[in-house]
Design a protein around this motif. Structure first.
Motif, PDB file in Angstrom:
ATOM      1  N   LEU A   7      23.293  15.639  30.356  1.00  0.00           N
ATOM      2  CA  LEU A   7      24.060  14.644  29.406  1.00  0.00           C
ATOM      3  C   LEU A   7      23.234  13.874  28.404  1.00  0.00           C
ATOM      4  CD1 LEU A   7      25.909  15.470  31.980  1.00  0.00           C
ATOM      5  CD2 LEU A   7      26.883  13.183  31.662  1.00  0.00           C
ATOM      6  N   GLY A   8      23.505  13.842  27.329  1.00  0.00           N
ATOM      7  CA  GLY A   8      23.165  12.893  26.177  1.00  0.00           C
ATOM      8  C   GLY A   8      24.016  11.563  26.315  1.00  0.00           C
ATOM      9  N   VAL A   9      23.431  10.443  26.450  1.00  0.00           N
ATOM     10  CA  VAL A   9      24.319   9.388  26.626  1.00  0.00           C
ATOM     11  C   VAL A   9      23.987   8.458  25.619  1.00  0.00           C
ATOM     12  CG1 VAL A   9      24.640   7.246  28.042  1.00  0.00           C
ATOM     13  CG2 VAL A   9      23.958   9.396  29.233  1.00  0.00           C
ATOM     14  N   VAL A  10      24.942   7.859  24.811  1.00  0.00           N
ATOM     15  CA  VAL A  10      24.979   6.777  23.703  1.00  0.00           C
ATOM     16  C   VAL A  10      25.367   5.682  24.098  1.00  0.00           C
ATOM     17  CG1 VAL A  10      25.475   6.627  21.247  1.00  0.00           C
ATOM     18  CG2 VAL A  10      25.125   8.855  22.152  1.00  0.00           C
ATOM     19  N   THR A  11      24.561   4.778  24.157  1.00  0.00           N
ATOM     20  CA  THR A  11      24.982   3.402  24.698  1.00  0.00           C
ATOM     21  C   THR A  11      25.187   2.380  23.337  1.00  0.00           C
ATOM     22  OG1 THR A  11      23.687   3.355  26.549  1.00  0.00           O
ATOM     23  CG2 THR A  11      24.311   1.225  25.884  1.00  0.00           C
ATOM     24  N   ILE A  12      26.605   1.870  23.488  1.00  0.00           N
ATOM     25  CA  ILE A  12      27.119   1.255  22.387  1.00  0.00           C
ATOM     26  C   ILE A  12      27.315  -0.355  22.523  1.00  0.00           C
ATOM     27  CG2 ILE A  12      28.980   1.136  20.714  1.00  0.00           C
ATOM     28  CD1 ILE A  12      29.179   4.001  21.009  1.00  0.00           C
ATOM     29  N   VAL A  18      22.600   1.464  20.736  1.00  0.00           N
ATOM     30  CA  VAL A  18      21.496   0.521  20.961  1.00  0.00           C
ATOM     31  C   VAL A  18      20.579   1.383  22.015  1.00  0.00           C
ATOM     32  CG1 VAL A  18      22.521  -1.655  20.623  1.00  0.00           C
ATOM     33  CG2 VAL A  18      22.653  -0.667  22.905  1.00  0.00           C
ATOM     34  N   GLN A  19      19.275   0.907  21.998  1.00  0.00           N
ATOM     35  CA  GLN A  19      18.362   1.116  22.966  1.00  0.00           C
ATOM     36  C   GLN A  19      18.373   0.095  24.025  1.00  0.00           C
ATOM     37  OE1 GLN A  19      14.329   2.744  21.851  1.00  0.00           O
ATOM     38  NE2 GLN A  19      13.620   1.158  23.293  1.00  0.00           N
ATOM     39  N   SER A  20      18.603   0.346  25.324  1.00  0.00           N
ATOM     40  CA  SER A  20      18.877  -0.455  26.086  1.00  0.00           C
ATOM     41  C   SER A  20      17.804  -0.362  27.262  1.00  0.00           C
ATOM     42  CB  SER A  20      20.286  -0.374  26.889  1.00  0.00           C
ATOM     43  OG  SER A  20      20.511  -0.966  28.079  1.00  0.00           O
ATOM     44  N   THR A  21      17.541  -1.538  27.822  1.00  0.00           N
ATOM     45  CA  THR A  21      16.549  -1.705  28.980  1.00  0.00           C
ATOM     46  C   THR A  21      17.135  -2.539  29.934  1.00  0.00           C
ATOM     47  OG1 THR A  21      14.511  -1.238  27.469  1.00  0.00           O
ATOM     48  CG2 THR A  21      14.255  -2.230  29.670  1.00  0.00           C
ATOM     49  N   GLY A  22      17.623  -1.895  31.111  1.00  0.00           N
ATOM     50  CA  GLY A  22      18.073  -2.547  32.291  1.00  0.00           C
ATOM     51  C   GLY A  22      19.274  -3.427  31.884  1.00  0.00           C
ATOM     52  N   TYR A  23      20.097  -2.843  30.860  1.00  0.00           N
ATOM     53  CA  TYR A  23      21.193  -3.612  30.425  1.00  0.00           C
ATOM     54  C   TYR A  23      20.995  -5.012  30.090  1.00  0.00           C
ATOM     55  CZ  TYR A  23      23.525   1.027  31.334  1.00  0.00           C
ATOM     56  OH  TYR A  23      23.704   2.238  31.445  1.00  0.00           O
ATOM     57  N   LYS A  24      19.709  -5.467  29.737  1.00  0.00           N
ATOM     58  CA  LYS A  24      19.434  -6.725  29.449  1.00  0.00           C
ATOM     59  C   LYS A  24      18.897  -6.826  28.049  1.00  0.00           C
ATOM     60  CE  LYS A  24      18.629  -8.102  34.398  1.00  0.00           C
ATOM     61  NZ  LYS A  24      17.808  -8.437  35.333  1.00  0.00           N
ATOM     62  N   GLN A  25      18.198  -5.954  27.655  1.00  0.00           N
ATOM     63  CA  GLN A  25      17.398  -6.045  26.461  1.00  0.00           C
ATOM     64  C   GLN A  25      18.076  -4.701  25.463  1.00  0.00           C
ATOM     65  OE1 GLN A  25      13.373  -5.952  27.802  1.00  0.00           O
ATOM     66  NE2 GLN A  25      13.166  -8.025  27.419  1.00  0.00           N
ATOM     67  N   TYR A  26      17.950  -5.197  24.082  1.00  0.00           N
ATOM     68  CA  TYR A  26      18.892  -4.008  23.436  1.00  0.00           C
ATOM     69  C   TYR A  26      18.082  -4.123  22.082  1.00  0.00           C
ATOM     70  CZ  TYR A  26      22.441  -4.924  26.854  1.00  0.00           C
ATOM     71  OH  TYR A  26      23.300  -4.944  27.967  1.00  0.00           O
ATOM     72  N   LEU A  27      17.868  -2.924  21.391  1.00  0.00           N
ATOM     73  CA  LEU A  27      17.234  -2.641  20.198  1.00  0.00           C
ATOM     74  C   LEU A  27      18.168  -1.527  19.320  1.00  0.00           C
ATOM     75  CD1 LEU A  27      13.439  -2.086  20.907  1.00  0.00           C
ATOM     76  CD2 LEU A  27      14.567  -3.911  20.192  1.00  0.00           C
ATOM     77  N   PRO A  28      18.601  -2.034  18.318  1.00  0.00           N
ATOM     78  CA  PRO A  28      19.358  -1.289  17.339  1.00  0.00           C
ATOM     79  C   PRO A  28      18.833   0.159  17.073  1.00  0.00           C
ATOM     80  CG  PRO A  28      18.484  -2.921  15.930  1.00  0.00           C
ATOM     81  CD  PRO A  28      17.873  -3.251  17.362  1.00  0.00           C
ATOM     82  N   LEU A  29      19.872   1.307  17.148  1.00  0.00           N
ATOM     83  CA  LEU A  29      19.632   2.579  16.961  1.00  0.00           C
ATOM     84  C   LEU A  29      20.265   3.138  15.589  1.00  0.00           C
ATOM     85  CD1 LEU A  29      19.189   4.289  20.374  1.00  0.00           C
ATOM     86  CD2 LEU A  29      17.317   3.606  18.718  1.00  0.00           C
ATOM     87  N   ALA A 221      22.214  15.509  35.017  1.00  0.00           N
ATOM     88  CA  ALA A 221      21.237  14.469  34.716  1.00  0.00           C
ATOM     89  C   ALA A 221      21.716  13.695  33.288  1.00  0.00           C
ATOM     90  CB  ALA A 221      19.639  14.863  34.554  1.00  0.00           C
ATOM     91  N   GLY A 222      21.671  12.655  33.184  1.00  0.00           N
ATOM     92  CA  GLY A 222      22.056  11.833  32.074  1.00  0.00           C
ATOM     93  C   GLY A 222      20.571  11.304  31.594  1.00  0.00           C
ATOM     94  N   ILE A 223      20.708  11.306  30.043  1.00  0.00           N
ATOM     95  CA  ILE A 223      19.383  10.839  29.624  1.00  0.00           C
ATOM     96  C   ILE A 223      19.839  10.052  28.389  1.00  0.00           C
ATOM     97  CG2 ILE A 223      17.130  11.205  28.489  1.00  0.00           C
ATOM     98  CD1 ILE A 223      17.491  14.078  29.826  1.00  0.00           C
ATOM     99  N   GLY A 224      19.245   8.870  28.056  1.00  0.00           N
ATOM    100  CA  GLY A 224      19.665   8.103  26.983  1.00  0.00           C
ATOM    101  C   GLY A 224      18.640   7.736  25.820  1.00  0.00           C
ATOM    102  N   ASN A 225      17.940   6.774  26.092  1.00  0.00           N
ATOM    103  CA  ASN A 225      16.922   6.331  25.033  1.00  0.00           C
ATOM    104  C   ASN A 225      16.093   7.360  24.510  1.00  0.00           C
ATOM    105  OD1 ASN A 225      18.062   3.817  25.465  1.00  0.00           O
ATOM    106  ND2 ASN A 225      16.356   2.804  26.406  1.00  0.00           N
ATOM    107  N   PHE A 226      15.533   8.204  25.669  1.00  0.00           N
ATOM    108  CA  PHE A 226      14.247   9.066  25.482  1.00  0.00           C
ATOM    109  C   PHE A 226      14.882  10.280  24.592  1.00  0.00           C
ATOM    110  CE2 PHE A 226      14.329   6.991  29.688  1.00  0.00           C
ATOM    111  CZ  PHE A 226      13.391   6.059  29.356  1.00  0.00           C
ATOM    112  N   LEU A 227      16.088  10.449  24.242  1.00  0.00           N
ATOM    113  CA  LEU A 227      16.304  11.538  23.455  1.00  0.00           C
ATOM    114  C   LEU A 227      16.462  11.254  22.066  1.00  0.00           C
ATOM    115  CD1 LEU A 227      19.500  13.163  25.078  1.00  0.00           C
ATOM    116  CD2 LEU A 227      17.098  13.926  25.358  1.00  0.00           C
TER     117      LEU A 227
END
Length: 257
Positions: A7-12, A18-29, A221-227
């Motif tokens: 699965l490709g995961v896009v977090t919005i 956004v690129q998310s880390t621990g659902y606490k820090q975010y960087l725009p994609l 398996a879901g993959i987010g930022n790394f794709l």
């Protein structure tokens, strides 16, 4: 044997991917519809669009994002998560192009509504998303709105309508967005060994993903930022996964160089 899925995961958040880390820090994609289009073109088996701020702010699903994605004529099956409150929301999300819906916060407070959604859309259309972490060789399930944690044992599961869902997505929320950090004990500790699982959070490298998919009850398996770091990353991952039946990558080998 059923083929395992990537699965490709896009977090919005606030309408932006956004690129998310621990659902606490975010960087725009960037604009989410473009990321979804890329994942579709690169050969994801499914794409999960997760809008992480909708339930917390009681905003309902992000129909605007769904409308923008619909304009891109995506052929890959879509899963939508975020802000679904009732059957009406779920039906509208599906009517706007989602093949399935993922439910999180409703597990805590609306089990009867979940049964209504499952009865209308069918069990195969529903995925339960449970943010979890490991403590003292046990799983703890996190309510991300209240920050409450509950030990995820057989007693807890018996009170949940998990028969309404085709799969349970276990999200390693502490390690989400961090390289090679998924806690491999998570699928082993889940108290329902016959339930099909989707794993997400800290999955990034082919060997790590392969080990996760080797669990017989893990379907995807879901993959987010790394794709987002490299074009055709999904094909590169599939090329390096061995001994597990996965759907073939779309692109020729020369495209992965």
């Amino acid at each position: 044997m059923l083929k395992k899925r990537i699965l490709g995961v896009v977090t919005i958040k606030n309408g932006w991917a956004v690129q998310s880390t621990g659902y606490k820090q975010y960087l725009p994609l960037g604009r989410p519809e473009f990321l979804v289009e890329n994942l579709d073109r690169w050969g994801a088996d499914e794409i999960l669009i997760q809008c992480i701020d909708r339930s917390r702010q009681k905003l309902g699903p992000d129909y605007g994002v769904l409308a923008l994605v619909a304009e891109r004529s995506i052929s890959t099956p879509l899963i939508y998560a975020g802000g679904i409150r009732n059957l009406k929301d779920a039906v509208r999300v599906v009517n706007m192009g989602a093949d399935r819906v993922s439910i999180d916060s409703m597990l805590w407070h609306s089990p009867q509504e979940i049964e209504s959604i499952s009865g209308s859309l069918g069990v195969q259309a529903l995925i339960a998303n449970m943010p979890v972490c490991c403590k003292s060789k046990s799983l703890y399930w996190r309510n991300y709105i209240s920050n409450q944690e509950l030990k995820l044992d057989e007693s807890t599961l018996s009170g949940l309508p998990l028969n309404c869902f085709s799969e349970v997505m276990l999200t390693d929320w502490k390690n989400e967005g961090q390289l090679r950090s998924f806690d491999s004990s998570i699928p082993l500790l889940f108290p329902m060994p016959d339930k099909q699982l989707v794993l997400f959070g800290g999955l990034s490298q082919p060997a790590q993903i392969q080990n996760a998919l080797l669990n017989p009850n893990v379907a995807a398996a879901g993959i987010g930022n790394f794709l987002s770091y490299r074009e055709h990353a999904i094909q590169a991952i599939k090329k390096r996964i061995t001994d597990i039946p996965t759907r073939p990558a779309y692109y020729a080998e020369e495209d992965l160089k």
